[in-house]
Design an enzyme around this catalytic site. Structure first.
Site, PDB file in Angstrom:
ATOM      1  N   ARG A 234      62.352 -43.970   1.101  1.00 49.74           N
ATOM      2  CA  ARG A 234      63.581 -44.422   0.451  1.00 49.74           C
ATOM      3  C   ARG A 234      63.422 -44.152  -1.041  1.00 49.74           C
ATOM      4  O   ARG A 234      62.333 -44.295  -1.597  1.00 49.74           O
ATOM      5  CB  ARG A 234      63.819 -45.921   0.674  1.00 49.74           C
ATOM      6  CG  ARG A 234      64.300 -46.276   2.076  1.00 49.74           C
ATOM      7  CD  ARG A 234      65.745 -45.821   2.337  1.00 49.74           C
ATOM      8  NE  ARG A 234      66.206 -46.179   3.665  1.00 49.74           N
ATOM      9  CZ  ARG A 234      66.120 -45.398   4.746  1.00 49.74           C
ATOM     10  NH1 ARG A 234      65.574 -44.199   4.668  1.00 49.74           N
ATOM     11  NH2 ARG A 234      66.579 -45.822   5.911  1.00 49.74           N
ATOM     12  N   ASP A 258      63.417 -36.193  -0.172  1.00 46.12           N
ATOM     13  CA  ASP A 258      64.531 -36.190   0.773  1.00 46.12           C
ATOM     14  C   ASP A 258      65.452 -37.367   0.480  1.00 46.12           C
ATOM     15  O   ASP A 258      66.490 -37.515   1.114  1.00 46.12           O
ATOM     16  CB  ASP A 258      64.010 -36.268   2.214  1.00 46.12           C
ATOM     17  CG  ASP A 258      65.126 -36.099   3.237  1.00 46.12           C
ATOM     18  OD1 ASP A 258      65.881 -35.106   3.114  1.00 46.12           O
ATOM     19  OD2 ASP A 258      65.266 -36.959   4.125  1.00 46.12           O
ATOM     20  N   GLU A 263      71.178 -42.126  -4.431  1.00 46.39           N
ATOM     21  CA  GLU A 263      71.744 -41.086  -3.569  1.00 46.39           C
ATOM     22  C   GLU A 263      73.113 -41.446  -3.009  1.00 46.39           C
ATOM     23  O   GLU A 263      73.878 -40.564  -2.607  1.00 46.39           O
ATOM     24  CB  GLU A 263      70.787 -40.765  -2.417  1.00 46.39           C
ATOM     25  CG  GLU A 263      70.653 -41.880  -1.380  1.00 46.39           C
ATOM     26  CD  GLU A 263      69.712 -41.517  -0.239  1.00 46.39           C
ATOM     27  OE1 GLU A 263      68.621 -41.007  -0.506  1.00 46.39           O
ATOM     28  OE2 GLU A 263      70.091 -41.764   0.919  1.00 46.39           O
TER      29      GLU A 263
HETATM   30  P1  NAI Z   1      57.322 -48.193  10.419  1.00 47.89           P
HETATM   31  O1  NAI Z   1      57.828 -49.597  10.258  1.00 47.89           O
HETATM   32  O2  NAI Z   1      56.863 -47.727  11.754  1.00 47.89           O
HETATM   33  O3  NAI Z   1      56.108 -47.963   9.389  1.00 47.89           O
HETATM   34  C1  NAI Z   1      56.118 -48.372   8.065  1.00 47.89           C
HETATM   35  C2  NAI Z   1      54.667 -48.623   7.668  1.00 47.89           C
HETATM   36  O4  NAI Z   1      54.658 -48.921   6.256  1.00 47.89           O
HETATM   37  C3  NAI Z   1      54.045 -49.820   8.390  1.00 47.89           C
HETATM   38  O5  NAI Z   1      52.799 -49.462   8.961  1.00 47.89           O
HETATM   39  C4  NAI Z   1      53.880 -50.850   7.280  1.00 47.89           C
HETATM   40  O6  NAI Z   1      52.743 -51.692   7.483  1.00 47.89           O
HETATM   41  C5  NAI Z   1      53.718 -49.955   6.063  1.00 47.89           C
HETATM   42  N1  NAI Z   1      53.932 -50.647   4.796  1.00 47.89           N
HETATM   43  C6  NAI Z   1      54.732 -51.710   4.538  1.00 47.89           C
HETATM   44  N2  NAI Z   1      54.582 -52.091   3.257  1.00 47.89           N
HETATM   45  C7  NAI Z   1      53.683 -51.253   2.702  1.00 47.89           C
HETATM   46  C8  NAI Z   1      53.104 -51.151   1.405  1.00 47.89           C
HETATM   47  N3  NAI Z   1      53.418 -52.020   0.438  1.00 47.89           N
HETATM   48  N4  NAI Z   1      52.199 -50.170   1.191  1.00 47.89           N
HETATM   49  C9  NAI Z   1      51.852 -49.312   2.176  1.00 47.89           C
HETATM   50  N5  NAI Z   1      52.359 -49.366   3.424  1.00 47.89           N
HETATM   51  C10 NAI Z   1      53.265 -50.321   3.677  1.00 47.89           C
HETATM   52  O7  NAI Z   1      58.481 -47.278   9.826  1.00 47.89           O
HETATM   53  P2  NAI Z   1      58.698 -45.713  10.085  1.00 47.89           P
HETATM   54  O8  NAI Z   1      59.542 -45.505  11.272  1.00 47.89           O
HETATM   55  O9  NAI Z   1      57.406 -45.009   9.993  1.00 47.89           O
HETATM   56  O10 NAI Z   1      59.596 -45.341   8.809  1.00 47.89           O
HETATM   57  C11 NAI Z   1      59.110 -45.500   7.486  1.00 47.89           C
HETATM   58  C12 NAI Z   1      60.262 -45.403   6.527  1.00 47.89           C
HETATM   59  O11 NAI Z   1      60.767 -44.063   6.531  1.00 47.89           O
HETATM   60  C13 NAI Z   1      61.492 -46.240   6.934  1.00 47.89           C
HETATM   61  O12 NAI Z   1      61.375 -47.586   6.475  1.00 47.89           O
HETATM   62  C14 NAI Z   1      62.613 -45.532   6.237  1.00 47.89           C
HETATM   63  O13 NAI Z   1      62.809 -46.101   4.960  1.00 47.89           O
HETATM   64  C15 NAI Z   1      62.109 -44.097   6.105  1.00 47.89           C
HETATM   65  N6  NAI Z   1      62.883 -43.171   6.931  1.00 47.89           N
HETATM   66  C16 NAI Z   1      63.429 -42.063   6.328  1.00 47.89           C
HETATM   67  C17 NAI Z   1      64.180 -41.177   7.075  1.00 47.89           C
HETATM   68  C18 NAI Z   1      64.771 -39.939   6.460  1.00 47.89           C
HETATM   69  O14 NAI Z   1      65.628 -39.300   7.087  1.00 47.89           O
HETATM   70  N7  NAI Z   1      64.345 -39.527   5.278  1.00 47.89           N
HETATM   71  C19 NAI Z   1      64.441 -41.413   8.504  1.00 47.89           C
HETATM   72  C20 NAI Z   1      63.745 -42.549   9.051  1.00 47.89           C
HETATM   73  C21 NAI Z   1      63.025 -43.401   8.264  1.00 47.89           C
END
Ligand code: NAI
Length: 333
Positions: A234, A258, A263
């Site tokens: 994000r 991305d 945005e």
């Molecule tokens: P997820 O919930 O499976 O993984 C997120 C990870 O980040 C978790 O392991 C969590 O413990 C970790 N995390 C939380 N706070 C943290 C911190 N302060 N420092 C380091 N790690 C931390 O989520 P997923 O599916 O992997 O997606 C991650 C992010 O990607 C989403 O929250 C979303 O914002 C973004 N995203 C972007 C997309 C795009 O099209 N560009 C599409 C889908 C998701």
């Protein structure tokens, strides 16, 4: 169930309508984003189906509730655009699509790295002009380089697998270390170590109060000079102005984005006939070593199919049992 689909594009309509064959809900598609200005469109709908740049804050949610809407179906994973506490106070249920295709985002992240490193975006333009010179296109082998991954959840784990395949040294930072990543050779380290040792840094964490501007001037100063920084999570996880300064000084060697903090006013629209009023975005676009895509990492047919099916499935679960495994609630305590 009557569902108002906001920020809808022709591709959303196609995939949601196909998935709806099995549900027969009443879908109405609205092109505008859901904001305080457009919220009246949702009047009388049981549910709204929204995306990343719709605003479900304390100014919009009460008006949604007044209009009879009780269900909010996010057709994305992130939920930073929803005031969950306000939704709960209004007895509104919020569901999301936690994992539709981590492959789509992880593969796009890899695409940004490869394109930036080997300057494929520049080579494409050069060759079309009949310029076959190689000066300025020098890259490096990813093999043996250190890749730091901030956030090793669904997407970070798939991305770790890909980078392991490239033969990279893997550093991770996540409050919850992941055994699969460790099995692939990842070492979990404090953020300061990851910043100091990585040649490529990829942000794959959610946007939360703890990760807002995680990459600020102080963090950038700790990075290796010439680092490649990639953000497909994000926009507000990085302080964009500090990143622009880092690019100008050469501390950041290349940047792949991305997502962008502001945005909402630009992405997903064709604004090619207009002037970009946002000076930070315009400055970013001007750098030769910056590659920006307009929040397209998720955009594969597989992901859209999965998003549509899960979104309607989530709403059916709420309708039939009052809850869903994909419900999001405000943090407790
Ligand atoms: P997820 O919930 O499976 O993984 C997120 C990870 O980040 C978790 O392991 C969590 O413990 C970790 N995390 C939380 N706070 C943290 C911190 N302060 N420092 C380091 N790690 C931390 O989520 P997923 O599916 O992997 O997606 C991650 C992010 O990607 C989403 O929250 C979303 O914002 C973004 N995203 C972007 C997309 C795009 O099209 N560009 C599409 C889908 C998701």
């Amino acid at each position: 169930m009557k569902i108002a689909v906001f920020s809808s594009k022709p591709y959303d309509r196609d995939f949601l309508q196909a998935a709806n064959e099995a549900y027969q809900y009443e879908l109405s598609f609205f092109e505008p984003r859901l904001t305080a200005e457009t919220v009246e469109l949702a009047h009388g709908f049981d549910a709204v189906c929204v995306f990343v740049n719709d605003r479900l804050d304390a100014s919009v949610l009460p008006r949604l509730a007044e209009g009879g809407t009780r269900r909010i179906a996010l057709r994305c994973a992130g939920f930073n655009n929803v005031d969950l506490a306000a939704a709960e106070r209004l007895s509104m249920q919020v569901v999301r699509v936690p994992a539709y295709s981590p492959y789509a985002v992880a593969e796009h992240t890899t695409g940004l790295i490869l394109a930036l490193n080997r300057k494929i975006h520049r080579a494409y333009a050069r060759v079309r002009e009949g310029n076959f010179a190689l000066s300025g296109l020098l890259g490096f082998d990813l093999h043996g380089r250190t890749v730091g991954i901030v956030g090793t959840g669904q997407i970070g784990t798939v991305f770790t697998r890909i980078m392991a395949g490239f033969g990279c040294r893997l550093l991770g930072h996540d409050p919850y270390p992941n055994a699969e990543c460790q099995g692939l050779g990842m070492s979990y380290v404090p953020l300061s170590t990851l910043l100091a040792e990585s040649d490529v840094i990829s942000l794959n964490c959610p946007l939360t109060p703890a990760t807002h501007h995680l990459i600020d001037a102080e963090a950038i100063a700790q990075m290796k000079r010439g680092v490649m920084l990639i953000n497909t999570s994000r926009g507000a996880v990085i302080d964009t102005k500090a990143v622009v300064d880092g690019l100008k000084s050469g501390q950041i060697g290349s940047l792949g984005l991305d997502v962008y903090e502001e945005e909402g006013d630009y992405f997903f629209e064709n604004l090619s006939e207009q002037v970009i009023a946002d000076d930070v975005l315009a400055r970013l676009i001007s750098f030769p070593n910056v590659l920006i895509t307009g929040h397209q990492a998720f955009f594969t047919a597989d992901a859209l199919r999965s998003i549509a099916e899960t979104t309607l499935g989530n709403l059916r679960d709420l309708e039939q049992s009052g809850h869903s495994k994909n419900q999001v609630r405000p943090p407790q305590g």
